[in-house]
Write a protein that holds these residues in place. Sequence first.
Motif, PDB file in Angstrom:
ATOM      1  N   PHE A 202       0.950  -0.789  -0.169  1.00 20.54           N
ATOM      2  CA  PHE A 202       0.013   0.472  -0.384  1.00 20.54           C
ATOM      3  C   PHE A 202       0.924   1.141  -0.444  1.00 20.54           C
ATOM      4  CE2 PHE A 202      -2.331  -3.259   2.143  1.00 20.54           C
ATOM      5  CZ  PHE A 202      -3.476  -3.313   1.378  1.00 20.54           C
ATOM      6  N   GLU A 203      -0.087   2.294  -0.441  1.00 17.89           N
ATOM      7  CA  GLU A 203       1.226   3.598  -0.208  1.00 17.89           C
ATOM      8  C   GLU A 203       1.137   3.727   1.056  1.00 17.89           C
ATOM      9  OE1 GLU A 203       0.654   7.633  -2.809  1.00 17.89           O
ATOM     10  OE2 GLU A 203      -1.722   7.290  -1.475  1.00 17.89           O
ATOM     11  N   ARG A 204       0.240   3.630   1.977  1.00 18.26           N
ATOM     12  CA  ARG A 204       0.494   4.315   2.908  1.00 18.26           C
ATOM     13  C   ARG A 204      -0.649   3.180   4.483  1.00 18.26           C
ATOM     14  NH1 ARG A 204       1.232   9.537   6.064  1.00 18.26           N
ATOM     15  NH2 ARG A 204       1.493   9.091   8.090  1.00 18.26           N
ATOM     16  N   SER A 205      -0.156   2.293   4.986  1.00 20.53           N
ATOM     17  CA  SER A 205      -1.293   1.798   6.891  1.00 20.53           C
ATOM     18  C   SER A 205      -0.842   2.401   7.901  1.00 20.53           C
ATOM     19  CB  SER A 205      -1.077   0.808   6.188  1.00 20.53           C
ATOM     20  OG  SER A 205      -0.006  -0.060   6.172  1.00 20.53           O
ATOM     21  N   HIS A 206      -1.846   2.815   8.592  1.00 22.05           N
ATOM     22  CA  HIS A 206      -1.160   2.651   9.980  1.00 22.05           C
ATOM     23  C   HIS A 206      -2.596   3.014  10.873  1.00 22.05           C
ATOM     24  CE1 HIS A 206      -3.171   7.426   9.004  1.00 22.05           C
ATOM     25  NE2 HIS A 206      -2.519   6.075   7.639  1.00 22.05           N
ATOM     26  N   THR A 207      -2.266   3.478  12.230  1.00 24.91           N
ATOM     27  CA  THR A 207      -3.715   3.043  13.062  1.00 24.91           C
ATOM     28  C   THR A 207      -4.241   4.473  14.007  1.00 24.91           C
ATOM     29  OG1 THR A 207      -4.870   1.930  14.760  1.00 24.91           O
ATOM     30  CG2 THR A 207      -2.502   1.287  13.988  1.00 24.91           C
ATOM     31  N   LEU A 208      -4.972   4.569  14.496  1.00 22.13           N
ATOM     32  CA  LEU A 208      -4.911   6.475  15.135  1.00 22.13           C
ATOM     33  C   LEU A 208      -5.196   5.617  16.642  1.00 22.13           C
ATOM     34  CD1 LEU A 208      -7.184   8.471  13.010  1.00 22.13           C
ATOM     35  CD2 LEU A 208      -4.315   8.300  12.869  1.00 22.13           C
ATOM     36  N   ARG A 209      -5.219   4.243  16.490  1.00 20.31           N
ATOM     37  CA  ARG A 209      -5.784   3.459  17.746  1.00 20.31           C
ATOM     38  C   ARG A 209      -7.349   4.518  18.548  1.00 20.31           C
ATOM     39  NH1 ARG A 209      -0.960   1.527  21.506  1.00 20.31           N
ATOM     40  NH2 ARG A 209      -3.016   1.315  22.926  1.00 20.31           N
ATOM     41  N   CYS A 210      -7.996   4.434  17.390  1.00 15.35           N
ATOM     42  CA  CYS A 210      -8.929   5.405  17.580  1.00 15.35           C
ATOM     43  C   CYS A 210     -10.691   5.556  16.393  1.00 15.35           C
ATOM     44  CB  CYS A 210      -8.858   6.529  17.996  1.00 15.35           C
ATOM     45  SG  CYS A 210     -10.828   7.244  17.938  1.00 15.35           S
ATOM     46  N   SER A 211     -11.128   3.747  16.410  1.00 19.95           N
ATOM     47  CA  SER A 211     -12.233   3.261  16.046  1.00 19.95           C
ATOM     48  C   SER A 211     -12.730   4.869  15.177  1.00 19.95           C
ATOM     49  CB  SER A 211     -13.048   2.613  15.652  1.00 19.95           C
ATOM     50  OG  SER A 211     -12.278   1.228  16.296  1.00 19.95           O
ATOM     51  N   ALA A 212     -13.600   5.491  15.584  1.00 18.48           N
ATOM     52  CA  ALA A 212     -13.832   7.407  16.151  1.00 18.48           C
ATOM     53  C   ALA A 212     -13.203   8.024  14.735  1.00 18.48           C
ATOM     54  CB  ALA A 212     -14.488   8.240  17.149  1.00 18.48           C
ATOM     55  N   HIS A 213     -12.335   8.060  14.686  1.00 24.68           N
ATOM     56  CA  HIS A 213     -11.477   9.283  13.785  1.00 24.68           C
ATOM     57  C   HIS A 213     -11.101   8.446  12.389  1.00 24.68           C
ATOM     58  CE1 HIS A 213     -12.020  12.962  15.784  1.00 24.68           C
ATOM     59  NE2 HIS A 213     -11.604  12.314  17.097  1.00 24.68           N
ATOM     60  N   GLU A 214     -11.226   6.993  12.205  1.00 24.82           N
ATOM     61  CA  GLU A 214     -10.773   5.919  11.573  1.00 24.82           C
ATOM     62  C   GLU A 214     -12.116   6.166  11.255  1.00 24.82           C
ATOM     63  OE1 GLU A 214      -6.568   3.079  13.020  1.00 24.82           O
ATOM     64  OE2 GLU A 214      -8.788   2.816  12.916  1.00 24.82           O
ATOM     65  N   PHE A 215     -12.912   6.273  11.543  1.00 24.96           N
ATOM     66  CA  PHE A 215     -14.203   6.503  10.021  1.00 24.96           C
ATOM     67  C   PHE A 215     -14.174   6.671   9.701  1.00 24.96           C
ATOM     68  CE2 PHE A 215     -15.881   2.515  12.508  1.00 24.96           C
ATOM     69  CZ  PHE A 215     -15.768   0.940  11.451  1.00 24.96           C
ATOM     70  N   ARG A 216     -14.288   8.446  10.313  1.00 26.15           N
ATOM     71  CA  ARG A 216     -15.059   9.684   9.794  1.00 26.15           C
ATOM     72  C   ARG A 216     -13.833   9.788   8.458  1.00 26.15           C
ATOM     73  NH1 ARG A 216     -16.878  13.685  14.381  1.00 26.15           N
ATOM     74  NH2 ARG A 216     -15.491  14.985  12.880  1.00 26.15           N
ATOM     75  N   LEU A 217     -12.387   9.598   9.118  1.00 30.45           N
ATOM     76  CA  LEU A 217     -11.930   9.937   8.337  1.00 30.45           C
ATOM     77  C   LEU A 217     -12.190   9.310   6.431  1.00 30.45           C
ATOM     78  CD1 LEU A 217      -8.392  10.441   9.774  1.00 30.45           C
ATOM     79  CD2 LEU A 217      -9.040  11.770   8.630  1.00 30.45           C
ATOM     80  N   PHE A 218     -12.542   8.320   6.893  1.00 33.43           N
ATOM     81  CA  PHE A 218     -12.789   7.280   5.911  1.00 33.43           C
ATOM     82  C   PHE A 218     -14.027   7.526   4.801  1.00 33.43           C
ATOM     83  CE2 PHE A 218     -15.593   3.898   3.775  1.00 33.43           C
ATOM     84  CZ  PHE A 218     -14.572   3.604   2.527  1.00 33.43           C
ATOM     85  N   ALA A 219     -14.541   7.464   5.549  1.00 37.85           N
ATOM     86  CA  ALA A 219     -16.348   8.364   5.204  1.00 37.85           C
ATOM     87  C   ALA A 219     -16.317  10.212   4.712  1.00 37.85           C
ATOM     88  CB  ALA A 219     -17.310   8.401   6.498  1.00 37.85           C
ATOM     89  N   GLN A 220     -15.055  10.438   4.843  1.00 40.17           N
ATOM     90  CA  GLN A 220     -14.324  12.372   3.726  1.00 40.17           C
ATOM     91  C   GLN A 220     -14.235  11.910   3.449  1.00 40.17           C
ATOM     92  OE1 GLN A 220     -13.646  13.920   7.511  1.00 40.17           O
ATOM     93  NE2 GLN A 220     -11.345  14.409   6.870  1.00 40.17           N
ATOM     94  N   GLY A 221     -13.130  10.249   3.349  1.00 41.27           N
ATOM     95  CA  GLY A 221     -12.569  10.584   1.531  1.00 41.27           C
ATOM     96  C   GLY A 221     -10.331  10.434   1.287  1.00 41.27           C
ATOM     97  N   SER A 222     -10.820  10.543   2.788  1.00 35.57           N
ATOM     98  CA  SER A 222      -9.125  11.223   3.488  1.00 35.57           C
ATOM     99  C   SER A 222      -8.133   9.714   3.274  1.00 35.57           C
ATOM    100  CB  SER A 222      -9.119  11.780   4.756  1.00 35.57           C
ATOM    101  OG  SER A 222      -9.971  13.099   4.833  1.00 35.57           O
ATOM    102  N   VAL A 223      -9.133   8.546   3.652  1.00 40.21           N
ATOM    103  CA  VAL A 223      -8.070   7.213   3.144  1.00 40.21           C
ATOM    104  C   VAL A 223      -9.395   6.041   2.648  1.00 40.21           C
ATOM    105  CG1 VAL A 223      -6.830   7.612   5.825  1.00 40.21           C
ATOM    106  CG2 VAL A 223      -8.708   6.344   5.408  1.00 40.21           C
ATOM    107  N   ASP A 224      -8.597   5.484   2.055  1.00 46.96           N
ATOM    108  CA  ASP A 224      -9.210   4.866   1.300  1.00 46.96           C
ATOM    109  C   ASP A 224      -9.647   3.421   1.915  1.00 46.96           C
ATOM    110  OD1 ASP A 224      -8.295   6.516  -1.120  1.00 46.96           O
ATOM    111  OD2 ASP A 224      -6.605   5.264  -0.786  1.00 46.96           O
ATOM    112  N   PHE A 225      -9.706   2.970   2.679  1.00 52.83           N
ATOM    113  CA  PHE A 225      -9.964   1.508   3.322  1.00 52.83           C
ATOM    114  C   PHE A 225      -9.372   1.627   4.778  1.00 52.83           C
ATOM    115  CE2 PHE A 225      -5.937   0.864   2.571  1.00 52.83           C
ATOM    116  CZ  PHE A 225      -5.216  -0.115   3.398  1.00 52.83           C
ATOM    117  N   LEU A 226     -10.058   1.039   5.583  1.00 52.37           N
ATOM    118  CA  LEU A 226      -9.956   0.331   6.760  1.00 52.37           C
ATOM    119  C   LEU A 226     -10.664  -1.118   7.446  1.00 52.37           C
ATOM    120  CD1 LEU A 226     -12.417   0.282   9.235  1.00 52.37           C
ATOM    121  CD2 LEU A 226     -12.468   3.434   8.660  1.00 52.37           C
ATOM    122  N   PHE A 227      -9.884  -1.987   7.966  1.00 54.99           N
ATOM    123  CA  PHE A 227      -9.958  -2.397   8.146  1.00 54.99           C
ATOM    124  C   PHE A 227     -10.562  -2.755  10.400  1.00 54.99           C
ATOM    125  CE2 PHE A 227      -7.260  -4.373   6.099  1.00 54.99           C
ATOM    126  CZ  PHE A 227      -8.531  -5.925   4.559  1.00 54.99           C
TER     127      PHE A 227
END
Length: 293
Positions: A202-227
């Motif tokens: 991948f170009e980049r993979s990481h974690t924020l230790r926070c589902s709340a902000h990971e889902f928010r960033l995904f929904a606004q198109g800032s990242v392309d996927f999340l597990f």
Amino acid sequence: MTDSLPMPISAPITPAQRTSILNLLRRAARAEILPRFRALDPSEISEKTGRQDLVTAADKGAEAMIARGLQRMYPHALIVGEEAVAEHPEIRDRIGDAELAFTIDPVDGTWNYAHGLATFGIILSATRFGVPVFGMIYDPILDDVVMAETGGPTELVFPRRRLSRHLTVSPGGPLSELQGFVPLYLFPEDKQAQVAAVLPRFERSHTLRCSAHEFRLFAQGSVDFLFSARLTPWDHAAGALISKCAGGHVAMLDGSDYNAKLRDGVLLCASNKETWERIRDAFSFLLDPPTEG
């Protein structure tokens, strides 16, 4: 006399109810979460299952306040709070049979919160027989919220300014151009080395230790996927719906639909079906049975 039929899965939360729920989260943040942020006494932080799984006085106080408010608004609803389930695990067993249930994660990203990082939020969902029908992810620091309900758009709402805008996921693409969230430490131990070996693709993979902000960033198109691994309804039900309403392809890695009653499996959210399938294929080994020790 005939038995009453269950409410339809798509039954909405009304605009007035959405406002009442949001105001409840905002009050809980002001009363229980924000006053303790970067001011927690060590005695107000404790471990649940280990050093990485923390709970604070803010988690407990906020959940109690939110649960009381929801129960007053919806006397017959099942309330499934993360901290309540930690004390009474049997509550979680009822979510798949509940005509209306609310899940609460009062401080998602507790490790961040306890260490003074502002990457945390409140997650709330409404489910009908385990199917998410309403989701809300509130950021107490910025006082804004991402929310969605079945059949509608995903919205980012700024309550103080009375503004909102619709969110849309990214266009996706080949693996080498994708960015996303992969919580390596949450995957089964016997699969972690294989998961780690895929990440350089991948170009980049990481974690924020926070589902709340990971889902928010995904929904606004800032990242392309999340597990999402180690499924818990208070972490994932709202985000799954918010991601879907923002245009994402949301499914368990085996292709089945997500349901809040699920305890096993891996949830994958991606920008579209084609991107989802590329990522699924790269991690297909996760569908293999666990390796026996």
